[in-house]
Enzyme design. Sequence first.
Site, PDB file in Angstrom:
ATOM      1  N   ARG A 138       9.351  -8.756   2.942  1.00  0.00           N
ATOM      2  CA  ARG A 138       8.956  -9.916   3.751  1.00  0.00           C
ATOM      3  C   ARG A 138       9.470 -11.265   3.296  1.00  0.00           C
ATOM      4  NH1 ARG A 138       2.938  -7.796   3.680  1.00  0.00           N
ATOM      5  NH2 ARG A 138       3.827  -7.360   1.631  1.00  0.00           N
ATOM      6  N   ARG A 147      11.260  -6.746  11.577  1.00  0.00           N
ATOM      7  CA  ARG A 147       9.871  -6.287  11.673  1.00  0.00           C
ATOM      8  C   ARG A 147       9.153  -6.829  12.908  1.00  0.00           C
ATOM      9  NH1 ARG A 147       6.214  -4.842  11.042  1.00  0.00           N
ATOM     10  NH2 ARG A 147       4.861  -5.266   9.261  1.00  0.00           N
ATOM     11  N   ASP A 168       8.209   4.194   1.779  1.00  0.00           N
ATOM     12  CA  ASP A 168       6.956   3.875   1.098  1.00  0.00           C
ATOM     13  C   ASP A 168       6.487   5.114   0.358  1.00  0.00           C
ATOM     14  OD1 ASP A 168       4.931   1.486   1.079  1.00  0.00           O
ATOM     15  OD2 ASP A 168       3.776   3.349   0.954  1.00  0.00           O
ATOM     16  N   TYR A 194      -4.619   6.805  -3.830  1.00  0.00           N
ATOM     17  CA  TYR A 194      -4.671   6.406  -2.415  1.00  0.00           C
ATOM     18  C   TYR A 194      -5.277   7.502  -1.539  1.00  0.00           C
ATOM     19  CZ  TYR A 194      -2.109   2.079  -3.002  1.00  0.00           C
ATOM     20  OH  TYR A 194      -1.745   0.809  -3.360  1.00  0.00           O
TER      21      TYR A 194
HETATM   22  O1  CP3 Z   1      11.398  -1.831  -3.480  1.00  0.00           O
HETATM   23  C1  CP3 Z   1      11.838  -1.766  -2.306  1.00  0.00           C
HETATM   24  O2  CP3 Z   1      12.431  -2.707  -1.758  1.00  0.00           O
HETATM   25  C2  CP3 Z   1      11.728  -0.449  -1.566  1.00  0.00           C
HETATM   26  C3  CP3 Z   1      10.614  -0.300  -0.697  1.00  0.00           C
HETATM   27  C4  CP3 Z   1       9.202  -0.045  -1.175  1.00  0.00           C
HETATM   28  C5  CP3 Z   1       8.076  -0.356  -0.364  1.00  0.00           C
HETATM   29  N1  CP3 Z   1       6.954   0.136  -0.965  1.00  0.00           N
HETATM   30  C6  CP3 Z   1       8.141  -1.039   0.923  1.00  0.00           C
HETATM   31  C7  CP3 Z   1       6.935  -1.691   1.463  1.00  0.00           C
HETATM   32  C8  CP3 Z   1       8.714   0.589  -2.327  1.00  0.00           C
HETATM   33  C9  CP3 Z   1       9.476   1.083  -3.543  1.00  0.00           C
HETATM   34  C10 CP3 Z   1       7.288   0.698  -2.172  1.00  0.00           C
HETATM   35  C11 CP3 Z   1       6.413   1.355  -3.163  1.00  0.00           C
HETATM   36  C12 CP3 Z   1       4.966   1.250  -3.026  1.00  0.00           C
HETATM   37  N2  CP3 Z   1       4.218   1.291  -1.879  1.00  0.00           N
HETATM   38  C13 CP3 Z   1       4.065   1.216  -4.110  1.00  0.00           C
HETATM   39  C14 CP3 Z   1       4.425   1.296  -5.572  1.00  0.00           C
HETATM   40  C15 CP3 Z   1       5.116   0.077  -6.041  1.00  0.00           C
HETATM   41  C16 CP3 Z   1       4.260  -1.016  -6.546  1.00  0.00           C
HETATM   42  O3  CP3 Z   1       4.366  -2.117  -5.994  1.00  0.00           O
HETATM   43  O4  CP3 Z   1       3.522  -0.801  -7.501  1.00  0.00           O
HETATM   44  C17 CP3 Z   1       2.758   1.151  -3.587  1.00  0.00           C
HETATM   45  C18 CP3 Z   1       1.478   1.063  -4.387  1.00  0.00           C
HETATM   46  C19 CP3 Z   1       2.875   1.220  -2.168  1.00  0.00           C
HETATM   47  C20 CP3 Z   1       1.770   1.248  -1.165  1.00  0.00           C
HETATM   48  C21 CP3 Z   1       1.827   0.100  -0.260  1.00  0.00           C
HETATM   49  N3  CP3 Z   1       2.792  -0.109   0.704  1.00  0.00           N
HETATM   50  C22 CP3 Z   1       0.903  -0.974  -0.176  1.00  0.00           C
HETATM   51  C23 CP3 Z   1      -0.316  -1.145  -1.061  1.00  0.00           C
HETATM   52  C24 CP3 Z   1       1.352  -1.821   0.847  1.00  0.00           C
HETATM   53  C25 CP3 Z   1       0.651  -3.024   1.380  1.00  0.00           C
HETATM   54  C26 CP3 Z   1       0.777  -4.171   0.481  1.00  0.00           C
HETATM   55  C27 CP3 Z   1       1.815  -5.090   0.993  1.00  0.00           C
HETATM   56  O5  CP3 Z   1       2.658  -5.517   0.183  1.00  0.00           O
HETATM   57  O6  CP3 Z   1       1.744  -5.398   2.192  1.00  0.00           O
HETATM   58  C28 CP3 Z   1       2.560  -1.277   1.356  1.00  0.00           C
HETATM   59  C29 CP3 Z   1       3.384  -1.840   2.435  1.00  0.00           C
HETATM   60  C30 CP3 Z   1       4.846  -2.057   2.160  1.00  0.00           C
HETATM   61  N4  CP3 Z   1       5.659  -1.198   1.488  1.00  0.00           N
HETATM   62  C31 CP3 Z   1       5.602  -3.168   2.600  1.00  0.00           C
HETATM   63  C32 CP3 Z   1       6.921  -2.945   2.171  1.00  0.00           C
HETATM   64  C33 CP3 Z   1       8.133  -3.799   2.424  1.00  0.00           C
HETATM   65  C34 CP3 Z   1       5.105  -4.318   3.446  1.00  0.00           C
HETATM   66  C35 CP3 Z   1       5.042  -3.832   4.863  1.00  0.00           C
HETATM   67  C36 CP3 Z   1       5.381  -4.871   5.904  1.00  0.00           C
HETATM   68  O7  CP3 Z   1       6.569  -5.069   6.198  1.00  0.00           O
HETATM   69  O8  CP3 Z   1       4.445  -5.431   6.472  1.00  0.00           O
END
Ligand code: CP3
Length: 350
Positions: free
Chosen positions: A30, A39, A75, A152
Site C-alpha cells: 500500500r 487495488r 499471502d 491464525y
Molecule cells: O512482502 C511482500 O511484498 C509479499 C507479500 C506479502 C503479503 N503478506 C501481502 C499482503 C507477504 C510476504 C505477506 C506475509 C504475511 N501475511 C504475514 C507474515 C509477514 C509478517 O508481516 O510478519 C502475515 C502475518 C500475513 C497475514 C496478513 N495479511 C495480515 C495480518 C494482513 C492484514 C494487515 C495489513 O497489513 O493490512 C494481511 C494483508 C496483506 N498481505 C496486505 C498485503 C500487501 C494488505 C492487503 C491490502 O492490499 O489491503
Amino acid sequence: MNTDEKLLLRAIRKQAVERTPIWIMRQAGRYLPEYRALREKHDFLTVCKTPELAAEVTLQPVRRFGFDAAILFSDILVIPEALGQKLEFLEDHGPKLSPEMRSEQDIAQLNPAGISEKLRFVARALQLIRKELDEQTALIGFSGSPFTLASYMIEGKPTRHFKYIKSMIYNRPDLVHRLLEKLTAAVVEYVRMQIEAGAQVVQIFDTWGSILPLHLFEEFSGSYLNHIAAALHPLNVPVILFSMGGMDHLIQLADSPAQVLGIDWHTDLAQAKKLFGDEYALQGNLDPTVLYGDKAAIRREVQRILNVYGPESGHIFNLGHGILPDIPLENVQFLVDEVREQSAKWHQSK
Ligand code: CP3
C-alpha cells in the site's frame, strides 16, 4: 568476482559481492501508488489468485527501486484456505478465517493432500515473474511457519492475547501438534512447488513464534521450522528463517539447517553476527519506523548497520519487519540509494 551469479545468492553463499544486496519485507503493497491504483480495481485476494495481477504487483517495487530480489505477491493465509477454511480480508480488520480450528473434529477435517494443486495459481505467478525478471534479480518464494499459520487458524483473526491457541497448548497439546504436523506437510509441499515454478530462495515467516514462552518455542515452532529447512535442503535452494522475538528466540534456531537467519528489528545485529555470523548469512535489520525519520537519521542507521555487519559478504540488507503502509516513497528511494552507495564504497575499499 563471478558476477554471473545473482548478488543476493552470492551474499547468501558468502561469495564476493560488489555491494550489499537489498530488498524489503512487504515491498509490494500500500505504500506504492501503483499498488493502490491496482487495488482500486481488484480486491486483495483476487490479486493473489490472478497470476497476471500477482506478477504485476510483485514487479512494481522492483521496477521502481531496482531491489535485488522480488518476493512473490501472495499471502501466508492461502494455505489455511487451501486446507478448507474460509478466508476473507475485511476492510480495516485484516484477515478472517472461519470456522476457527478449536476441536479435534475441526483439525481432523483438514486435508493437506493435493495442496499444490489448489494453489496452482501461485506457481503460475512465479513462472510469469521469472520471465520478466532480469538476470541479476533473485525471486523469493515464501510461506508462513506452521505455528504462525496455526495461530491464525485457531484464533480466526488477528488477536492480542492468543487466548485460544495458548489455551489449546495447555489443554490439548496433542491437538496443536496434530495441526502443526499437517501444516508442516502442507508447507513443505507448497514450497517445493514454488521452487519447481522458479523461486530461487524461500523465506519462512515465523511472525508469531514470539508469543510462546521461550521454553515452549522449540517444541511448538522451532522444531517444525527445522523440519521444513531439512526437508528443503536437498533442493539446494537457500532458506531464510525469519522469526520475530529477538535474540532469545533466534538462539533456539541456531542449529537449523537453513542458510540465512532473518534478524528482526528488536535484535542487536552485532550480537547476532557474533553468535551466528560464521554459520549463517544474516538478513536485516533496520527498524521499519526509521523510514518515518529524516534523511540524516536514515543515513546514520544505514551506516550503523553496515558498519556493524562489517565488510565481509553474507549480509542482506532488509528491514527488521514489514514496511508500513504510510512510509513516504522518497524515503524508501533514499534508503536504497544509501545502502547501495555506502556498501559499494566499503566493498571497493577492501
Ligand atoms: O512482502 C511482500 O511484498 C509479499 C507479500 C506479502 C503479503 N503478506 C501481502 C499482503 C507477504 C510476504 C505477506 C506475509 C504475511 N501475511 C504475514 C507474515 C509477514 C509478517 O508481516 O510478519 C502475515 C502475518 C500475513 C497475514 C496478513 N495479511 C495480515 C495480518 C494482513 C492484514 C494487515 C495489513 O497489513 O493490512 C494481511 C494483508 C496483506 N498481505 C496486505 C498485503 C500487501 C494488505 C492487503 C491490502 O492490499 O489491503
